[in-house]
Design a protein around this motif. Structure first.
Motif, mmCIF file in Angstrom:
data_model
loop_
_atom_site.group_PDB
_atom_site.id
_atom_site.type_symbol
_atom_site.label_atom_id
_atom_site.label_comp_id
_atom_site.label_asym_id
_atom_site.label_seq_id
_atom_site.Cartn_x
_atom_site.Cartn_y
_atom_site.Cartn_z
ATOM 1 N N SER A 121 12.537 0.002 32.803
ATOM 2 C CA SER A 121 11.212 0.472 32.382
ATOM 3 C C SER A 121 10.961 1.900 32.841
ATOM 4 C CB SER A 121 10.125 -0.463 32.934
ATOM 5 O OG SER A 121 10.291 -1.776 32.464
ATOM 6 N N LEU A 160 18.111 -0.077 28.162
ATOM 7 C CA LEU A 160 17.726 -1.408 28.626
ATOM 8 C C LEU A 160 18.915 -2.363 28.654
ATOM 9 C CD1 LEU A 160 17.255 -3.845 26.236
ATOM 10 C CD2 LEU A 160 15.585 -2.153 25.480
ATOM 11 N N ILE A 195 13.142 4.284 30.833
ATOM 12 C CA ILE A 195 12.631 4.437 29.468
ATOM 13 C C ILE A 195 11.485 5.438 29.437
ATOM 14 C CG2 ILE A 195 11.289 3.231 27.689
ATOM 15 C CD1 ILE A 195 13.102 0.787 28.257
ATOM 16 N N LEU A 255 9.763 -1.519 25.991
ATOM 17 C CA LEU A 255 9.262 -2.197 27.186
ATOM 18 C C LEU A 255 9.175 -3.709 26.970
ATOM 19 C CD1 LEU A 255 6.458 0.257 28.363
ATOM 20 C CD2 LEU A 255 8.755 -0.018 29.304
ATOM 21 N N VAL A 298 14.592 -4.991 35.257
ATOM 22 C CA VAL A 298 13.374 -4.745 34.484
ATOM 23 C C VAL A 298 12.660 -3.498 34.983
ATOM 24 C CG1 VAL A 298 11.106 -5.665 33.891
ATOM 25 C CG2 VAL A 298 13.091 -7.170 33.901
ATOM 26 N N THR A 322 12.685 -5.042 26.962
ATOM 27 C CA THR A 322 13.189 -5.023 28.337
ATOM 28 C C THR A 322 12.714 -6.245 29.104
ATOM 29 O OG1 THR A 322 13.281 -2.612 28.411
ATOM 30 C CG2 THR A 322 13.152 -3.760 30.515
ATOM 31 N N GLY A 323 11.429 -6.559 28.984
ATOM 32 C CA GLY A 323 10.906 -7.726 29.692
ATOM 33 C C GLY A 323 11.476 -9.032 29.195
#
Length: 256
Positions: free
Chosen positions: A241, A211, A244, A105, A237, A108-109
């Motif tokens: 998320s 991602l 995931i 996460l 994003v 990803t961000g």
């Protein structure tokens, strides 16, 4: 009522179409690995971007995650005089779930959004078309290195995340709350198995592909100028998320 079902069916068909395009993009990126030329420099550059540049945020979030987990489990286990299990709980939670998920996460961000924005900008400014004109496969040049970087670097970052999270739990549990250090480490040794670590790393590899692929896909099919780039970045994003977390449940159920 008819409009509702039309809306529902249209959304389902669009989701299926996007899934198909994404799968085809992944397939083409995989095939590009065995087609010359193989630009090794691009792979290392993306590994640095996805992995090395994400190291600080992964370290920070993992440290505090382990510390909070130790603090919460200590107060819960103290009710049953089982404070010695805090170490094993932190270690199992980090290796099985929190390590790979939090790492994915965070990356990803930081990296997934940047991938979508970079490729999206190249798309709206016609740089992707220019690669095609120059006889350069845009998928091989843009997508394959990023997907491989996600596949390779996420498990490595997860190893760091697991270690730092357990270290944070040790600092809180042993140094702050007074748990015996020998008991803390001995419970980890007794209850944490290599299979727990391997399963977490396998999850991390899948998350890394997700991602990177979602970021590349949203960037690759961007339209609408600067506004479209911003929209694609946000969608990348959010979608990555959600995928995931959904894939984490599926993988966990298969590995149990």
């Amino acid at each position: 009522m008819t409009r509702f079902f039309a809306w529902l069916g249209g959304g389902f068909l669009e989701a299926m179409a996007e899934s198909g395009r994404m799968a085809l993009l992944l397939w083409e990126a995989a095939l590009a690995l065995v087609r010359p030329p193989l630009r090794i420099g691009l792979f290392f550059r993306q590994m640095e971007f996805v992995g090395v540049n994400s190291l600080f945020v992964v370290l920070l979030t993992s440290l505090f995650t382990g510390m909070v987990l130790a603090l919460q489990t200590y107060h819960a286990f103290r009710l049953f005089s089982a404070e010695g299990l805090v170490g094993a709980t932190v270690a199992l939670s980090m290796t099985r779930e929190l390590g790979p998920v939090i790492t994915a996460l965070m990356v990803t961000g930081r990296a997934g959004s940047s991938i979508a924005a970079e490729i999206g900008t190249m798309r709206v400014t016609e740089q992707v078309d220019a690669l095609t004109v120059m006889a350069i496969n845009p998928v091989q040049y843009l997508v394959t290195p990023r997907v491989v970087a996600g596949l390779v670097m996420l498990p490595l970052l997860t190893v760091v995340s697991d270690f730092v999270g357990i270290l944070g739990g040790y600092l809180v549990g042993v140094k702050m709350l007074g748990i015996n250090g020998g008991i803390f480490m001995n419970r980890i040794y007794e209850l944490v198995e290599l299979e727990d670590i391997y399963n977490g790393l396998a999850k991390a590899a899948v998350f890394g592909v997700i991602l990177a692929l979602v970021g590349c896909y949203k960037g690759f099919y961007t339209s609408g100028g600067a506004e479209g780039v911003g929209r694609a970045t946000t969608q990348a994003v959010v979608l990555a998320s959600v995928l995931i977390l959904a894939s984490d449940y599926v993988l966990t159920s298969l590995m149990m």
